[in-house]
Design a protein around this motif. Structure first.
Motif, short mmCIF file in Angstrom:
data_model
loop_
_atom_site.label_atom_id
_atom_site.label_comp_id
_atom_site.label_asym_id
_atom_site.label_seq_id
_atom_site.Cartn_x
_atom_site.Cartn_y
_atom_site.Cartn_z
N THR A 1 0.91 -1.24 0.10
CA THR A 1 0.02 0.03 0.11
C THR A 1 0.89 1.32 0.03
O THR A 1 1.73 1.49 0.98
CB THR A 1 -0.90 0.10 1.23
N LEU A 2 0.68 2.09 -0.88
CA LEU A 2 1.28 3.51 -0.82
C LEU A 2 0.31 4.47 -0.26
O LEU A 2 -0.72 4.60 -0.98
CB LEU A 2 1.67 3.79 -2.27
N GLY A 3 0.88 5.16 0.45
CA GLY A 3 0.11 6.48 1.26
C GLY A 3 0.21 7.51 -0.09
O GLY A 3 1.46 7.77 -0.57
N VAL A 4 -0.69 8.02 -0.39
CA VAL A 4 -0.84 9.44 -1.42
C VAL A 4 -1.44 10.42 -0.88
O VAL A 4 -2.52 10.38 -0.03
CB VAL A 4 -1.60 8.76 -2.66
N ARG A 5 -1.00 11.70 -1.35
CA ARG A 5 -1.78 13.06 -1.16
C ARG A 5 -3.32 13.01 -1.78
O ARG A 5 -4.07 13.40 -1.00
CB ARG A 5 -0.99 13.99 -1.51
N ASP A 6 -3.33 12.65 -2.82
CA ASP A 6 -4.48 12.77 -3.73
C ASP A 6 -4.88 11.47 -4.35
O ASP A 6 -4.30 11.36 -5.28
CB ASP A 6 -4.63 14.11 -4.43
N VAL B 1 -1.58 -7.71 -4.31
CA VAL B 1 -2.25 -6.59 -4.29
C VAL B 1 -1.50 -5.31 -4.02
O VAL B 1 -0.80 -5.51 -3.21
CB VAL B 1 -3.59 -7.00 -3.45
N PHE B 2 -1.53 -4.51 -4.92
CA PHE B 2 -1.28 -3.15 -4.87
C PHE B 2 -2.14 -2.24 -4.71
O PHE B 2 -3.43 -2.11 -5.36
CB PHE B 2 -0.52 -2.97 -6.08
N SER B 3 -2.06 -1.19 -3.46
CA SER B 3 -3.17 -0.26 -3.23
C SER B 3 -2.61 1.11 -3.13
O SER B 3 -1.58 1.28 -2.62
CB SER B 3 -3.89 -0.74 -2.09
N LEU B 4 -3.62 2.05 -3.40
CA LEU B 4 -3.25 3.41 -3.02
C LEU B 4 -4.33 3.96 -1.92
O LEU B 4 -5.52 3.46 -2.06
CB LEU B 4 -3.68 4.31 -4.47
N TYR B 5 -3.76 4.50 -1.14
CA TYR B 5 -4.72 4.79 0.13
C TYR B 5 -3.88 6.25 0.58
O TYR B 5 -3.01 6.60 0.72
CB TYR B 5 -4.57 3.83 1.37
N LEU C 1 -3.82 6.03 5.86
CA LEU C 1 -2.91 4.88 6.43
C LEU C 1 -2.07 5.19 7.55
O LEU C 1 -1.77 4.36 8.34
CB LEU C 1 -1.76 5.15 4.95
N ALA C 2 -1.42 6.45 7.58
CA ALA C 2 -1.13 6.80 9.17
C ALA C 2 -1.96 6.57 10.27
O ALA C 2 -1.54 5.92 11.36
CB ALA C 2 -0.59 8.24 9.09
N ALA C 3 -3.21 6.89 10.07
CA ALA C 3 -4.14 6.70 11.37
C ALA C 3 -4.26 5.19 11.49
O ALA C 3 -4.40 4.82 12.77
CB ALA C 3 -5.49 7.42 11.10
N ALA D 1 0.62 11.50 9.31
CA ALA D 1 1.35 11.60 8.06
C ALA D 1 2.17 12.58 8.00
O ALA D 1 1.91 13.70 8.56
CB ALA D 1 0.28 11.48 6.89
N PRO D 2 3.35 12.51 7.74
CA PRO D 2 4.47 13.51 7.57
C PRO D 2 3.85 14.50 6.52
O PRO D 2 3.49 14.21 5.33
CB PRO D 2 5.72 12.89 7.04
#
Length: 148
Positions: free
Chosen positions: A9-14, A46-50, A55-57, A63-64
């Motif tokens: 899972t990658l954390g994303v801004r938008d 599985v690859f995900s965007l979140y 994700l930080a929560a 999140a930084p």
């Protein structure tokens, strides 16, 4: 614990911007997902965007606000030839994707370059002449030659 990874899972801004990048520029097909996450089936992984905040929560942190380009890991996509690597980089350039390193011969005997997604996650695109890519995209690692 078995030697495998089930989900990345990658954390994303938008989420919408990142989904467009992976679907429209990279050409990936998402699977049906709840609206707050995007899933891609990579054939056993599985690859995900979140969103970063969600994700930080998930693991009780925040999140930084400033994400450095170098984060101590990279994602990689291997192709069957140097020509395929070059063609993908030409495609990425047409879409103004940030190229960190143009493809070139590398010390381990392969050929690779790097780009980032909209959130700065680093991707290596490589041709490894020591690996075989099967028809289904899975890698078959060949044992190294060992002189005894």
């Amino acid at each position: 614990m078995q030697q495998r990874i089930s989900l990345i899972t990658l954390g994303v801004r938008d989420l919408a911007v990142s989904k467009r990048f992976y679907t429209e520029i990279l050409g990936w097909e998402p699977v049906e997902s709840p609206p707050e996450v995007v899933f891609f089936d990579l054939g056993g992984l599985v690859f995900s965007l979140y969103p970063h905040e969600s994700l930080a929560a998930d693991f009780n942190t925040t999140a930084p606000t400033d994400q450095p380009t170098y984060r101590g890991f990279t994602l990689a996509h291997n192709l069957r030839s140097e020509a395929e690597v070059n063609a993908l980089f030409e495609h990425l350039k047409k879409h103004d994707v940030v190229i960190l390193k143009e493809p070139e011969k590398v010390f381990w005997g392969g050929y690779s370059g790097y780009f980032t997604d909209p959130d700065g996650h680093c991707w290596e695109i490589a041709h490894n002449p020591f690996w075989t890519i099967k028809d289904d995209g899975r890698i078959e690692m060949q044992p190294p030659d060992v002189d005894e």
